[in-house]
Design a protein around this motif. Structure first.
Motif, PDB file in Angstrom:
ATOM      1  N   MET A   1       6.971  -7.339   0.975  1.00 45.36           N
ATOM      2  CA  MET A   1       7.396  -6.699  -0.233  1.00 45.36           C
ATOM      3  C   MET A   1       6.712  -7.347  -1.425  1.00 45.36           C
ATOM      4  N   GLY A   2       6.911  -8.600  -1.654  1.00 37.35           N
ATOM      5  CA  GLY A   2       6.218  -9.301  -2.719  1.00 37.35           C
ATOM      6  C   GLY A   2       6.926  -9.291  -4.061  1.00 37.35           C
ATOM      7  N   ASN A   3       7.402  -8.136  -4.503  1.00 40.60           N
ATOM      8  CA  ASN A   3       8.005  -7.991  -5.818  1.00 40.60           C
ATOM      9  C   ASN A   3       7.143  -8.625  -6.900  1.00 40.60           C
ATOM     10  N   ALA A   4       5.880  -8.248  -6.888  1.00 39.85           N
ATOM     11  CA  ALA A   4       4.919  -8.758  -7.853  1.00 39.85           C
ATOM     12  C   ALA A   4       3.905  -7.662  -8.140  1.00 39.85           C
ATOM     13  N   PRO A   5       3.276  -7.717  -9.287  1.00 31.79           N
ATOM     14  CA  PRO A   5       2.268  -6.689  -9.586  1.00 31.79           C
ATOM     15  C   PRO A   5       1.028  -6.868  -8.712  1.00 31.79           C
ATOM     16  N   ALA A   6       0.336  -5.774  -8.482  1.00 36.18           N
ATOM     17  CA  ALA A   6      -0.905  -5.824  -7.715  1.00 36.18           C
ATOM     18  C   ALA A   6      -1.988  -6.510  -8.538  1.00 36.18           C
ATOM     19  N   GLU A   7      -2.890  -7.164  -7.853  1.00 32.98           N
ATOM     20  CA  GLU A   7      -4.024  -7.814  -8.511  1.00 32.98           C
ATOM     21  C   GLU A   7      -5.301  -7.325  -7.855  1.00 32.98           C
ATOM     22  N   ARG A   8      -6.387  -7.346  -8.581  1.00 31.41           N
ATOM     23  CA  ARG A   8      -7.670  -6.854  -8.052  1.00 31.41           C
ATOM     24  C   ARG A   8      -8.062  -7.548  -6.752  1.00 31.41           C
TER      25      ARG A   8
ATOM     26  N   GLY B   1      -7.135  -6.127  -3.026  1.00 30.32           N
ATOM     27  CA  GLY B   1      -7.787  -5.002  -2.367  1.00 30.32           C
ATOM     28  C   GLY B   1      -6.884  -3.775  -2.356  1.00 30.32           C
ATOM     29  N   PRO B   2      -7.469  -2.606  -2.118  1.00 29.13           N
ATOM     30  CA  PRO B   2      -6.706  -1.353  -2.224  1.00 29.13           C
ATOM     31  C   PRO B   2      -5.659  -1.155  -1.131  1.00 29.13           C
ATOM     32  N   TYR B   3      -5.767  -1.832  -0.014  1.00 31.36           N
ATOM     33  CA  TYR B   3      -4.828  -1.622   1.084  1.00 31.36           C
ATOM     34  C   TYR B   3      -3.803  -2.753   1.215  1.00 31.36           C
ATOM     35  N   ALA B   4      -3.841  -3.691   0.309  1.00 29.47           N
ATOM     36  CA  ALA B   4      -2.904  -4.814   0.352  1.00 29.47           C
ATOM     37  C   ALA B   4      -2.078  -4.862  -0.936  1.00 29.47           C
TER      38      ALA B   4
END
Length: 70
Positions: A1-8, A11-14
């Motif tokens: 889950m992570g509950n964190a914003p995505a970062e570059r 990658g697009p699938y993670a």
């Protein structure tokens, strides 16, 4: 889950995700989308997750100790 914003770098699938509950209001939704105050919003979730991980490890250790004593 992570509950964190995505970062570059992820990658697009993670992509990480954030928890949205039935009780999540508009203001909280805005903070989630913008990535503001995520630590505060999910502090309770992290604490519960860590607590349950401790329970699981304790149960596993107890099972191992019980099997070793047979």
């Amino acid at each position: 889950m992570g509950n964190a914003p995505a970062e570059r770098r992820h990658g697009p699938y993670a992509l990480r995700r954030v928890t949205v509950r039935r009780t999540t209001g508009i203001e909280e939704s805005e903070r989630l989308v913008e990535g503001r105050a995520l630590g505060r919003v999910f502090a309770r979730d992290r604490t519960l997750t860590q607590g349950y991980a401790l329970v699981r490890r304790s149960r596993q250790a107890l099972r191992k100790a019980t099997r070793a004593g047979d």
